[in-house]
Design a protein around this motif. Structure first.
Motif, mmCIF file in Angstrom:
data_model
loop_
_atom_site.group_PDB
_atom_site.id
_atom_site.type_symbol
_atom_site.label_atom_id
_atom_site.label_comp_id
_atom_site.label_asym_id
_atom_site.label_seq_id
_atom_site.Cartn_x
_atom_site.Cartn_y
_atom_site.Cartn_z
ATOM 1 N N ILE A 26 0.968 -1.306 0.031
ATOM 2 C CA ILE A 26 0.038 0.022 -0.010
ATOM 3 C C ILE A 26 0.770 1.339 0.118
ATOM 4 C CG2 ILE A 26 -1.724 1.304 1.267
ATOM 5 C CD1 ILE A 26 -2.850 -1.432 2.371
ATOM 6 N N TRP A 27 1.880 1.185 0.716
ATOM 7 C CA TRP A 27 2.701 2.417 0.793
ATOM 8 C C TRP A 27 3.613 2.514 -0.473
ATOM 9 C CZ3 TRP A 27 5.027 4.659 5.542
ATOM 10 C CH2 TRP A 27 4.418 4.938 6.697
ATOM 11 N N GLN A 28 3.743 1.434 -0.986
ATOM 12 C CA GLN A 28 4.583 1.550 -2.456
ATOM 13 C C GLN A 28 3.462 2.219 -3.561
ATOM 14 O OE1 GLN A 28 6.182 -2.492 -3.391
ATOM 15 N NE2 GLN A 28 7.767 -2.226 -1.647
ATOM 16 N N ALA A 29 2.378 1.733 -3.268
ATOM 17 C CA ALA A 29 1.358 2.230 -4.284
ATOM 18 C C ALA A 29 1.255 3.630 -4.143
ATOM 19 C CB ALA A 29 0.001 1.380 -4.317
ATOM 20 N N LEU A 30 0.840 4.044 -2.754
ATOM 21 C CA LEU A 30 0.954 5.566 -2.682
ATOM 22 C C LEU A 30 1.975 6.309 -3.087
ATOM 23 C CD1 LEU A 30 -0.892 5.647 0.754
ATOM 24 C CD2 LEU A 30 -1.932 6.504 -1.226
ATOM 25 N N ALA A 31 3.362 5.733 -3.054
ATOM 26 C CA ALA A 31 4.624 6.390 -3.229
ATOM 27 C C ALA A 31 4.557 6.461 -4.853
ATOM 28 C CB ALA A 31 5.712 5.644 -2.961
ATOM 29 N N ALA A 32 3.831 5.463 -5.781
ATOM 30 C CA ALA A 32 4.043 5.514 -7.051
ATOM 31 C C ALA A 32 3.228 6.501 -7.618
ATOM 32 C CB ALA A 32 3.409 4.087 -7.604
ATOM 33 N N VAL A 33 2.190 7.135 -6.958
ATOM 34 C CA VAL A 33 1.404 8.177 -7.392
ATOM 35 C C VAL A 33 1.491 9.320 -6.612
ATOM 36 C CG1 VAL A 33 -0.817 6.648 -7.829
ATOM 37 C CG2 VAL A 33 -0.590 7.661 -5.711
ATOM 38 N N GLY A 34 2.695 9.587 -6.105
ATOM 39 C CA GLY A 34 3.394 10.825 -5.516
ATOM 40 C C GLY A 34 2.848 11.185 -4.344
ATOM 41 N N LEU A 35 2.411 10.019 -3.355
ATOM 42 C CA LEU A 35 1.875 10.586 -2.197
ATOM 43 C C LEU A 35 2.428 9.888 -1.156
ATOM 44 C CD1 LEU A 35 -2.069 10.270 -2.784
ATOM 45 C CD2 LEU A 35 -0.644 12.257 -2.716
ATOM 46 N N LYS A 36 4.063 9.723 -1.400
ATOM 47 C CA LYS A 36 4.806 9.520 -0.156
ATOM 48 C C LYS A 36 4.836 10.329 0.769
ATOM 49 C CE LYS A 36 9.399 7.878 0.781
ATOM 50 N NZ LYS A 36 10.685 7.489 0.360
ATOM 51 N N GLY A 37 4.585 10.218 1.953
ATOM 52 C CA GLY A 37 4.354 11.032 3.328
ATOM 53 C C GLY A 37 3.083 11.422 3.455
ATOM 54 N N GLN A 83 1.819 10.023 -16.090
ATOM 55 C CA GLN A 83 2.119 8.908 -15.500
ATOM 56 C C GLN A 83 0.829 7.907 -15.518
ATOM 57 O OE1 GLN A 83 2.525 9.653 -11.096
ATOM 58 N NE2 GLN A 83 3.189 7.312 -10.912
ATOM 59 N N LEU A 84 -0.296 8.360 -15.567
ATOM 60 C CA LEU A 84 -1.640 7.681 -15.600
ATOM 61 C C LEU A 84 -1.524 7.005 -16.783
ATOM 62 C CD1 LEU A 84 -4.117 5.963 -14.256
ATOM 63 C CD2 LEU A 84 -5.259 8.384 -14.799
ATOM 64 N N GLU A 85 -1.279 7.662 -18.030
ATOM 65 C CA GLU A 85 -1.362 7.130 -19.408
ATOM 66 C C GLU A 85 -0.344 5.714 -19.489
ATOM 67 O OE1 GLU A 85 -0.946 9.966 -22.342
ATOM 68 O OE2 GLU A 85 -2.807 11.078 -22.167
ATOM 69 N N VAL A 86 1.034 6.253 -19.000
ATOM 70 C CA VAL A 86 1.831 5.037 -18.952
ATOM 71 C C VAL A 86 1.416 3.884 -18.381
ATOM 72 C CG1 VAL A 86 4.307 4.434 -18.324
ATOM 73 C CG2 VAL A 86 3.984 6.923 -19.213
ATOM 74 N N HIS A 87 0.918 4.034 -17.164
ATOM 75 C CA HIS A 87 0.394 2.977 -16.307
ATOM 76 C C HIS A 87 -0.709 2.120 -17.077
ATOM 77 C CE1 HIS A 87 0.309 0.541 -12.778
ATOM 78 N NE2 HIS A 87 -0.944 0.823 -12.683
ATOM 79 N N LEU A 88 -1.635 2.910 -17.514
ATOM 80 C CA LEU A 88 -3.005 2.270 -18.426
ATOM 81 C C LEU A 88 -2.235 1.378 -19.421
ATOM 82 C CD1 LEU A 88 -5.511 5.170 -18.320
ATOM 83 C CD2 LEU A 88 -5.326 3.166 -17.017
ATOM 84 N N ALA A 107 -2.395 10.786 -25.244
ATOM 85 C CA ALA A 107 -1.209 11.049 -25.840
ATOM 86 C C ALA A 107 -0.576 9.671 -26.239
ATOM 87 C CB ALA A 107 -0.220 11.936 -24.779
ATOM 88 N N ARG A 108 -0.821 8.521 -25.273
ATOM 89 C CA ARG A 108 -0.110 7.015 -25.467
ATOM 90 C C ARG A 108 -1.063 6.319 -25.527
ATOM 91 N NH1 ARG A 108 4.300 3.925 -21.799
ATOM 92 N NH2 ARG A 108 4.246 1.990 -23.124
#
Length: 123
Positions: A26-37, A83-88, A107-108
């Motif tokens: 869960i913490w890694q997922a939050l970090a992946a979307v820029g919510l670390k901390g 970032q979301l476009e890349v992940h999708l 765009a992608r």
């Protein structure tokens, strides 16, 4: 997203519905979307964009291969959109399927991309 829960609590609750995730995941997922901390911050104190990122962090946890998303780009900044476009696209390239509604022009384009323009279908 439940406003009174923290970002971590929201993801823990949501992941328990299908594939329970560890605290580290869960913490890694939050970090992946820029919510670390922001893991322990109640969601009602987050901006609209940050709340959207909490919701989208679910896509970084184990789950079903079909993602149905309604306007996922809403309230995201340019970096979040990219970032979301890349992940999708990565999800599709790995055999997943994404069905989404959006006013955003991608765009992608993911592999196997298909578009249904409802503006062409008037009643």
């Amino acid at each position: 997203i439940k406003d009174v829960l923290t970002a971590e609590e929201n993801l823990s609750w949501l992941s328990a519905l299908h594939h329970p995730a560890s605290r580290d995941a869960i913490w890694q997922a939050l970090a992946a979307v820029g919510l670390k901390g922001f893991e322990d911050v109640p969601c009602h104190t987050l901006s609209a964009g940050q709340q959207r990122r909490v919701a989208l962090a679910r896509l970084y946890l184990p789950g079903p291969p079909l993602w149905i998303l309604d306007e996922p780009f809403t309230a995201l900044d340019k970096q979040g959109v990219a970032q979301l476009e890349v992940h999708l696209a990565q999800h599709c390239e790995q055999g997943g399927l994404v069905v989404l509604t959006t006013h955003h022009t991608l765009a992608r384009m993911p592999a196997g991309y298909r578009e249904l323009d409802l503006g062409r279908w008037s009643l």
